[in-house]
Design a protein around this motif. Structure first.
Motif, short mmCIF file in Angstrom:
data_model
loop_
_atom_site.label_atom_id
_atom_site.label_comp_id
_atom_site.label_asym_id
_atom_site.label_seq_id
_atom_site.Cartn_x
_atom_site.Cartn_y
_atom_site.Cartn_z
N VAL A 4 0.86 -1.18 0.00
CA VAL A 4 0.00 0.00 0.00
C VAL A 4 0.89 1.23 0.00
CG1 VAL A 4 -1.81 1.27 1.22
CG2 VAL A 4 -1.77 -1.24 1.30
N GLN A 5 0.65 2.14 -0.95
CA GLN A 5 1.47 3.34 -1.05
C GLN A 5 0.58 4.56 -1.26
OE1 GLN A 5 4.16 2.40 -4.32
NE2 GLN A 5 5.72 1.67 -2.90
N GLY A 6 0.75 5.54 -0.39
CA GLY A 6 0.08 6.82 -0.55
C GLY A 6 -1.43 6.75 -0.56
N LEU A 7 -2.02 5.82 0.20
CA LEU A 7 -3.47 5.60 0.15
C LEU A 7 -4.23 6.73 0.81
CD1 LEU A 7 -5.72 3.64 -0.69
CD2 LEU A 7 -5.53 2.60 1.58
N ARG A 8 -5.19 7.26 0.07
CA ARG A 8 -6.07 8.31 0.58
C ARG A 8 -7.52 7.88 0.40
NH1 ARG A 8 -3.66 13.26 1.58
NH2 ARG A 8 -1.45 13.34 1.01
N SER A 9 -8.32 8.14 1.44
CA SER A 9 -9.72 7.75 1.39
C SER A 9 -10.48 8.51 2.47
CB SER A 9 -9.87 6.24 1.61
OG SER A 9 -11.21 5.84 1.56
N GLU A 15 -11.57 13.79 4.40
CA GLU A 15 -10.47 12.86 4.13
C GLU A 15 -9.99 12.26 5.45
OE1 GLU A 15 -6.94 13.00 1.07
OE2 GLU A 15 -6.37 14.11 2.87
N VAL A 16 -10.04 10.94 5.55
CA VAL A 16 -9.63 10.25 6.77
C VAL A 16 -8.22 9.70 6.64
CG1 VAL A 16 -10.16 8.35 8.35
CG2 VAL A 16 -12.02 9.68 7.33
#
Length: 235
Positions: A4-9, A15-16
């Motif tokens: 997992v790289q740079g995960l945004r969600s 944005e959490v």
């Protein structure tokens, strides 16, 4: 196994996850630790395709799965046992297990039910019992067994000890170790810091949607500053 790289969600405009990096090698138990509300369950839901990956990369066995839906991710072998169990209370134990093989593992359903029953002898005794009548510990066993029915490459366990008595918590962590000893790769998402560190190969600590620390459990357990600042333990 998982990169997992740079995960945004997140949820709506909120944005959490703010650029999460995490990796898991085949055969490991990796613990994702942190207090309630820091983004651990959001991370698990995003990996599983229940939340949209807004940015970053999620690779399972070298394949990019970050943009896929939940069904496709299950078919690739990433299986989540959600927080709160989410069993089907009006179905029998056996029927709950059979549903675990709906998207993956269907050809081996009968054999996998036997494997689950061997792992959880109490479930074998209750195959015809309605799942909603099981104890909390038995329901958690059923939820894990249902996940095993899908023949996971990576099994995500989201807060498996929540709501259990201290004795059942001990039993649950012993069980997780036994599952890992069979070669199953596990991401353990937990607030129970000490027992998670006792069985994990490596650990990541999340705070405010970011990974603040990572390393070997022994190093984390023996560092007073890490205990006070990130793990909520007395230094």
């Amino acid at each position: 196994m998982l990169e997992v790289q740079g995960l945004r969600s997140g949820y709506g405009a909120v944005e959490v996850l703010r650029g999460v990096d995490l990796d898991i090698a085949a055969g490991e138990i990796v613990a994702l630790l942190g207090s309630n509300g820091v983004g651990k369950t959001t991370f698990a839901a995003t990996l599983s395709g229940l939340l949209r990956c807004r940015d970053g990369s999620v690779r399972l066995d070298g394949r990019e799965i970050g943009g896929l839906g939940a069904r496709a991710i299950v078919e690739h072998g990433l299986i989540q046992v959600p927080e709160g169990r989410h069993i089907f209370p009006n179905l029998t134990v056996r029927e709950n297990l059979e549903l675990g093989a709906y998207r993956r593992g269907g050809t081996n359903r009968a054999g996998n039910i036997e494997k689950v029953a061997d792992t959880f002898p109490r479930l074998r005794e209750r195959f015809r019992q309605k799942a909603g009548t099981l104890s909390g510990g038995e329901q958690q066993m059923l939820a894990i067994g249902r996940g095993m029915m899908a023949e996971p490459k990576l099994l995500i366990l989201d807060e498996p000890s929540i709501g259990l008595s201290p004795l059942l918590v001990e039993e649950m962590f012993t069980l997780i170790s036994r599952l890992n000893a069979t070669g199953l790769t596990i991401l353990l998402v937990e607030q129970n810091v000490l027992q998670s560190l006792e069985i994990a190969s490596r650990a990541f600590v999340m705070e405010n949607g970011e990974i603040r620390l990572s390393g070997k459990p022994a190093d984390m357990m023996n560092d007073p500053e890490l205990q006070r600042s990130y793990l909520g333990l007395a230094g």
